[in-house]
Design a protein around this motif. Structure first.
Motif: not given
Length: 305
Positions: A120, A141, A144, A151, A154
């Motif tokens: 991400a 977060q 997702g 992820w 990130m």
């Protein structure tokens, strides 16, 4: 070389979230056209990132969107094909905008790929406060988790301020398979020169025009030939280009009053084209009308889609 990694990565995201700017920042040269208008990218242009320990082949896809034309449908197909073929995906979510329905749709689509590392990327962090970046990362977060996507990493970045671009490259490299370089050192893209030339002209033509025009504009390089009778130390390349629009009224916009707009497009793009080709060019631009080309399979083929 032991430990050397190489592979394909692509940035995805809604239109105009900074994918092309990020590609150019990582490559260190201009390979993807950047414009403040959505739907600018139409080809999966590859940028090459050369490092002592790795080579990343970046595939820059058009933004996924709800298609209203046959062209739109083909662009979406191109995006999905690219996703399936790359090693790693970077999903770009701009920090200056909330996570919206379009982002959630993308996250769900990517979650269905299963088993592919997805990073991400919170883009455009130079436009907001550190607190807003933190809130944005928490929202990413949560989005997702909601879609069942874990992820891989990130990372907040600003391509414009060159902030954390190197870190993003490190994170991508770590996901790539071990193997030799796929392209020669020093090459920035595997796109044909004619494609790059057409994209540069399209970018110049898009600057400052009204919203309806970007989708209606196609650029085709007719020919690029060395001028006859010029010596090797004084070369000149004749570049003949057709700019296609869908209506006569749009033709007037591109040409401008007494040809002023077209001259401006020529001057702006010529400098960049000379950089790409490494030689002086004579640019011959023509504007033509191809009625409703976005909806016509035959015309789409003719214009390279």
């Amino acid at each position: 070389m032991s430990g050397f990694r190489s592979g394909f990565a692509c940035f995805v995201g809604r239109p105009n979230v900074g994918k092309s700017t990020l590609t150019n920042a990582l490559v260190g040269g201009k390979v993807a056209i950047t414009s403040s208008r959505p739907q600018t990218t139409r080809h999966a242009i590859r940028g090459l990132v050369h490092r002592p320990d790795a080579q990343i082949v970046l595939v820059d896809t058009p933004g996924l969107h709800r298609p209203r034309t046959l062209l739109g449908q083909r662009l979406n197909d191109l995006v999905r094909t690219t996703w399936a073929e790359v090693d790693t995906i970077g999903l770009c979510l701009p920090a200056d905008e909330r996570i919206g329905p379009g982002d959630r749709f993308l996250i769900r689509e990517i979650a269905a790929l299963r088993g592919k590392p997805v990073i991400a990327v919170a883009t455009k962090t130079d436009l907001v406060s550190p607190q807003r970046v933190a809130e944005h990362l928490m929202a990413i977060q949560a989005a997702g988790e909601e879609a069942g996507l874990r992820w891989h990493e990130m990372v907040p970045v600003s391509a414009v301020a060159d902030d954390q671009v190197g870190l993003l490259a490190d994170l991508i490299v770590a996901t790539l398979p071990e193997g030799p370089a796929l392209y020669p050192e020093g090459q920035l893209t595997d796109e044909p020169e004619a494609t790059l030339v057409a994209e540069v002209i399209r970018e110049a033509a898009l600057e400052g025009v009204r919203d309806e025009l970007p989708h209606s504009l196609a650029v085709v390089v007719d020919e690029m030939v060395p001028r006859e009778g010029r010596s090797a130390d004084n070369p000149l390349i004749d570049v003949r280009v057709n700019v296609y629009v869908e209506r006569d009224s749009q033709k007037g916009i591109i040409i401008g009053k007494q040809g002023s707009r077209l001259r401006e497009i020529g001057t702006t793009s010529r400098a960049q084209i000379e950089k790409i080709l490494g030689t002086p060019v004579y640019l011959d631009l023509h504007v033509k009308v191809a009625k409703e080309w976005q909806r016509d399979p035959k015309q789409l083929r003719k214009l390279g889609f």
